[in-house]
Write a protein that holds these residues in place. Structure first.
Motif, PDB file in Angstrom:
ATOM      1  N   THR A 107      23.167   3.224  24.778  1.00  0.00           N
ATOM      2  CA  THR A 107      22.145   3.106  23.748  1.00  0.00           C
ATOM      3  C   THR A 107      20.980   4.005  24.125  1.00  0.00           C
ATOM      4  O   THR A 107      21.011   4.705  25.145  1.00  0.00           O
ATOM      5  N   SER A 108      19.934   3.975  23.292  1.00  0.00           N
ATOM      6  CA  SER A 108      18.769   4.806  23.571  1.00  0.00           C
ATOM      7  C   SER A 108      17.900   4.218  24.675  1.00  0.00           C
ATOM      8  O   SER A 108      16.992   4.882  25.169  1.00  0.00           O
ATOM      9  N   PHE A 109      18.145   2.960  25.061  1.00  0.00           N
ATOM     10  CA  PHE A 109      17.337   2.342  26.106  1.00  0.00           C
ATOM     11  C   PHE A 109      17.801   2.809  27.485  1.00  0.00           C
ATOM     12  O   PHE A 109      19.003   2.879  27.757  1.00  0.00           O
ATOM     13  N   ARG A 110      16.830   3.066  28.339  1.00  0.00           N
ATOM     14  CA  ARG A 110      17.156   3.527  29.674  1.00  0.00           C
ATOM     15  C   ARG A 110      17.818   2.423  30.495  1.00  0.00           C
ATOM     16  O   ARG A 110      17.403   1.272  30.447  1.00  0.00           O
ATOM     17  N   THR A 111      18.829   2.814  31.269  1.00  0.00           N
ATOM     18  CA  THR A 111      19.448   1.877  32.204  1.00  0.00           C
ATOM     19  C   THR A 111      18.964   2.113  33.625  1.00  0.00           C
ATOM     20  O   THR A 111      19.220   1.289  34.499  1.00  0.00           O
ATOM     21  N   GLU A 112      18.291   3.228  33.840  1.00  0.00           N
ATOM     22  CA  GLU A 112      17.694   3.532  35.137  1.00  0.00           C
ATOM     23  C   GLU A 112      16.169   3.515  34.991  1.00  0.00           C
ATOM     24  O   GLU A 112      15.630   4.217  34.130  1.00  0.00           O
ATOM     25  N   PRO A 113      15.432   2.711  35.804  1.00  0.00           N
ATOM     26  CA  PRO A 113      13.985   2.624  35.643  1.00  0.00           C
ATOM     27  C   PRO A 113      13.271   3.937  35.954  1.00  0.00           C
ATOM     28  O   PRO A 113      12.206   4.214  35.406  1.00  0.00           O
ATOM     29  N   LYS A 114      13.855   4.764  36.826  1.00  0.00           N
ATOM     30  CA  LYS A 114      13.211   6.020  37.185  1.00  0.00           C
ATOM     31  C   LYS A 114      14.284   7.013  37.607  1.00  0.00           C
ATOM     32  O   LYS A 114      15.280   6.642  38.225  1.00  0.00           O
ATOM     33  N   ILE A 115      14.075   8.254  37.238  1.00  0.00           N
ATOM     34  CA  ILE A 115      15.035   9.283  37.626  1.00  0.00           C
ATOM     35  C   ILE A 115      14.355  10.274  38.563  1.00  0.00           C
ATOM     36  O   ILE A 115      13.138  10.487  38.502  1.00  0.00           O
ATOM     37  N   ALA A 175      19.232  12.006  28.505  1.00  0.00           N
ATOM     38  CA  ALA A 175      19.039  11.791  27.070  1.00  0.00           C
ATOM     39  C   ALA A 175      18.235  10.527  26.807  1.00  0.00           C
ATOM     40  O   ALA A 175      17.372  10.486  25.917  1.00  0.00           O
ATOM     41  N   GLN A 176      18.484   9.456  27.586  1.00  0.00           N
ATOM     42  CA  GLN A 176      17.721   8.221  27.422  1.00  0.00           C
ATOM     43  C   GLN A 176      16.251   8.424  27.774  1.00  0.00           C
ATOM     44  O   GLN A 176      15.359   7.860  27.140  1.00  0.00           O
ATOM     45  N   GLU A 177      15.977   9.244  28.798  1.00  0.00           N
ATOM     46  CA  GLU A 177      14.603   9.524  29.190  1.00  0.00           C
ATOM     47  C   GLU A 177      13.848  10.213  28.063  1.00  0.00           C
ATOM     48  O   GLU A 177      12.675   9.935  27.815  1.00  0.00           O
ATOM     49  N   ILE A 178      14.554  11.101  27.349  1.00  0.00           N
ATOM     50  CA  ILE A 178      13.902  11.815  26.241  1.00  0.00           C
ATOM     51  C   ILE A 178      13.546  10.860  25.111  1.00  0.00           C
ATOM     52  O   ILE A 178      12.487  10.965  24.493  1.00  0.00           O
ATOM     53  N   THR A 179      14.415   9.886  24.833  1.00  0.00           N
ATOM     54  CA  THR A 179      14.141   8.958  23.736  1.00  0.00           C
ATOM     55  C   THR A 179      12.911   8.111  23.989  1.00  0.00           C
ATOM     56  O   THR A 179      12.304   7.602  23.040  1.00  0.00           O
ATOM     57  N   THR A 180      12.482   7.935  25.233  1.00  0.00           N
ATOM     58  CA  THR A 180      11.322   7.096  25.525  1.00  0.00           C
ATOM     59  C   THR A 180      10.010   7.805  25.214  1.00  0.00           C
ATOM     60  O   THR A 180       8.958   7.172  25.188  1.00  0.00           O
ATOM     61  N   LEU A 181      10.046   9.145  24.975  1.00  0.00           N
ATOM     62  CA  LEU A 181       8.802   9.872  24.747  1.00  0.00           C
ATOM     63  C   LEU A 181       8.135   9.440  23.451  1.00  0.00           C
ATOM     64  O   LEU A 181       6.925   9.292  23.378  1.00  0.00           O
ATOM     65  N   GLU A 182       8.890   9.288  22.373  1.00  0.00           N
ATOM     66  CA  GLU A 182       8.329   8.791  21.119  1.00  0.00           C
ATOM     67  C   GLU A 182       9.357   7.836  20.527  1.00  0.00           C
ATOM     68  O   GLU A 182      10.167   8.208  19.690  1.00  0.00           O
ATOM     69  N   ARG A 183       9.311   6.600  20.971  1.00  0.00           N
ATOM     70  CA  ARG A 183      10.385   5.677  20.661  1.00  0.00           C
ATOM     71  C   ARG A 183      10.521   5.402  19.181  1.00  0.00           C
ATOM     72  O   ARG A 183      11.630   5.222  18.678  1.00  0.00           O
ATOM     73  N   GLU A 184       9.373   5.406  18.411  1.00  0.00           N
ATOM     74  CA  GLU A 184       9.479   5.071  17.000  1.00  0.00           C
ATOM     75  C   GLU A 184      10.279   6.102  16.215  1.00  0.00           C
ATOM     76  O   GLU A 184      10.785   5.811  15.136  1.00  0.00           O
ATOM     77  N   ARG A 185      10.452   7.307  16.794  1.00  0.00           N
ATOM     78  CA  ARG A 185      11.171   8.361  16.085  1.00  0.00           C
ATOM     79  C   ARG A 185      12.662   8.372  16.431  1.00  0.00           C
ATOM     80  O   ARG A 185      13.446   8.987  15.713  1.00  0.00           O
TER      81      ARG A 185
END
Length: 555
Positions: A107-115, A175-185
């Motif tokens: 999914t778009s949610f991160r599974t790793e807290p930090k990369i 890809a998940q890290e990128i989705t966290t930049l502007e989650r509403e989009r």
């Protein structure tokens, strides 16, 4: 051909495939036999020091071609015919089995807290996506009315930004890290995100019509995670059909794809510092080869089918429980302990050039830690229920394989090849216990002792005995009278064989099509020329005591 047989095995429940599979294996056996013959003559030339002499190879050529019959052409024709039949059944393009549990839904949610270690790649992807950085006034731009978006610049096709790499390198995490930049989009699926409504259509054309009407209304980012190579099959038609509605989109719209390339073979070689390797297998991966990695002690790849190991260290642990083909080559192992092996679907086992290997046994009486272990489940056995092909060659110090050569260990064995094991003592009486054995090839094992009561199974179709010990106590009648399915008998440099009863050829061995007898110094009689008159292909030579047949005799 090995891959085709492997695919056919998975389809063996289909009646037509089940009928063709034995013929395919037989054609492969013949090809292997021909290559073995060539290797034998090559070694013979090398040992005799006649590297410039072509006569041994000319003998081989004459042995395989006679009149209009050409064995090489016959094998090629059979393999081509069988391959084309299986191709018509769709086996050439058969999708490999793959355990979906190894590829969980993302999914778009991160599974790793930090990369870590992907900062440059993250910045580059963000730049290519055209995502505005915080503090650049982007918030005011995002608050523009939907009416104004109709005046945005447009591009004819949506750009595709691929993130490519083998499994486990961090494509999905990036890809998940990128989705966290502007989650509403980025958190809604494409159609609902663009239209604000659930799609009610239930066919592809209607869905694509809706999508084509929505993609031009606002900029979007569509992320497709874990696209496998078969998405590009059929010359990319499926992919182009999918992208059909994504035309005339607003400038700045991007399709982000994480992709696993079609890797068929991974070679890990000359890696001096690598200690442990974990490989998540894509469906296309067929083989892993490990060579000269002196510090490696662990390899994990649960879904790989073929593994080739060339290693010198001890205490090697392997988690490859889905292997169907295993080749141990140039290993310094002193012994193999079967209790440490868990290979429930192994079909081909090849052990070669292991110069220090002395024993293949169930367990080591006094543990030394010098072993090769395969990860196993609790209460699993060390047997090989699906093993059909066993080859052991050039293990010069090997003394015993008694614990391996049992029906309990090899209940489905079809082919056994043992070559150039100088110290091997073989329990020859055990061959009778293998009801499916079709090919037995023993060469260059001078310490074998063939017992008088030895019996071979009636399923045997090809028997090769060459430079393999003392036959003085061996009873040809006891051994051969049961072989009603035997098609080829090759006896070369067999000391101690004095005679073979002539009535066996026409009664018990009526299926025999090829007979090769050469360099048997003690052989006096095989029943005379009339006894072997009905055999299609014949070669008898260099048997000095057999006066009843003029030599060399070719047919």
């Amino acid at each position: 051909m090995y891959n085709l047989i492997d695919q056919a095995e998975w389809k063996s429940h289909v009646p037509c495939v089940e009928q063709l599979l034995p013929n395919l294996k037989d054609a492969l056996y013949d090809a292997e036999d021909l290559l073995d013959e060539f290797r034998w003559y090559e070694l013979k030339v090398e040992i005799e020091g006649n590297a410039t002499q072509l006569s041994p190879f000319i003998d081989l050529f004459h042995g395989e071609t006679h009149g209009s019959f050409n064995k090489v052409a016959d094998i090629q024709k059979r393999q081509s015919n069988l391959s084309s039949q299986l191709e018509k059944m769709g086996l050439h393009g058969a999708t490999p089995r793959f355990d979906k549990s190894l590829r969980p839904v993302t999914t778009s949610f991160r599974t790793e807290p930090k990369i870590f270690g992907r900062e440059k790649e993250l910045e580059e992807v963000i730049r290519l996506l055209g995502v505005p950085t915080y503090g650049s006034g982007s918030s005011s731009k995002r608050k523009r009315s939907s009416n104004a978006t109709n005046n945005e610049p447009r591009v004819p096709f949506v750009p595709v930004l691929p993130i490519v790499g083998i499994g486990g390198v961090g494509k999905t995490t990036l890809a998940q890290e990128i989705t966290t930049l502007e989650r509403e989009r980025f958190t809604k699926v494409l159609i609902k995100s663009l239209s604000g409504k659930e799609a009610t259509a239930d066919n592809l054309d209607d869905l694509q019509q809706i999508l084509a009407g929505e993609v031009g209304k606002k900029r979007f980012l569509l992320i497709l995670d874990d696209i496998w190579p078969n998405a590009l099959n059929d010359d990319g038609r499926c992919w182009r059909k999918f992208c059909g509605p994504l035309t005339n989109v607003q400038q700045g719209s991007v399709l982000l794809v994480t992709y696993v390339p079609a890797i068929r073979k991974i070679v890990i070689a000359d890696c001096a510092s690598v200690k442990s390797v974990q490989i998540e297998c894509p469906p296309s991966l067929e083989e892993i080869s490990v060579r000269r990695c002196p510090k490696m002690t662990h390899l994990s790849s649960p879904s790989v089918k073929k593994l080739v190991l060339e290693f010198q260290i001890f205490g090697f642990s392997i988690d490859c429980s889905s292997l169907t083909f295993l080749h141990l080559n140039f290993s310094q192992l002193p012994s193999i302990e079967l209790e440490k092996w868990n290979l429930p679907v192994l079909q081909w086992l090849h052990i070669s050039f292991c110069e220090c290997l002395a024993f293949v046994r169930e367990s080591e009486h006094i543990s030394t830690g010098l072993s090769l272990g395969f990860a196993r489940a609790e209460r699993s056995t060390a047997k090989f229920p699906l093993l059909t092909h066993l080859t052991i060659e050039s293990c010069r110090k090997l003394e015993s394989i008694d614990d391996l050569l049992t029906h309990e260990c090899l209940p489905a064995i079809e082919s056994i090849t043992i070559e150039f094991c100088d110290f091997l003592y073989l329990p020859t009486e055990r061959f009778e216990s293998f009801p499916f054995l079709k090919k037995l090839r023993i060469k260059g094992c001078p310490r074998l002792y063939w017992q008088s009561a030895m019996v071979l199974p009636p399923s045997l179709q090809r028997l090769y005995l060459c430079s393999c010990g003392d036959f003085s106590a061996w009873s040809p009648r006891c051994c051969l009278e049961n072989l009603t399915s035997l098609e080829l008998l090759w006896m070369e440099s067999c000391q101690g064989i004095v005679s073979i009863p002539g009535d066996l050829w026409s009664s018990n061995l009526e299926s025999l099509r090829e007979l090769w007898i050469q360099d048997c110094p003690d052989l006096v009689s095989i029943g005379g020329p009339e006894a072997i008159a009905n055999i299609n292909r014949l070669r008898i030579q260099d048997c000095p005591k057999m006066m009843e047949i003029e030599q060399p005799r070719w047919k």
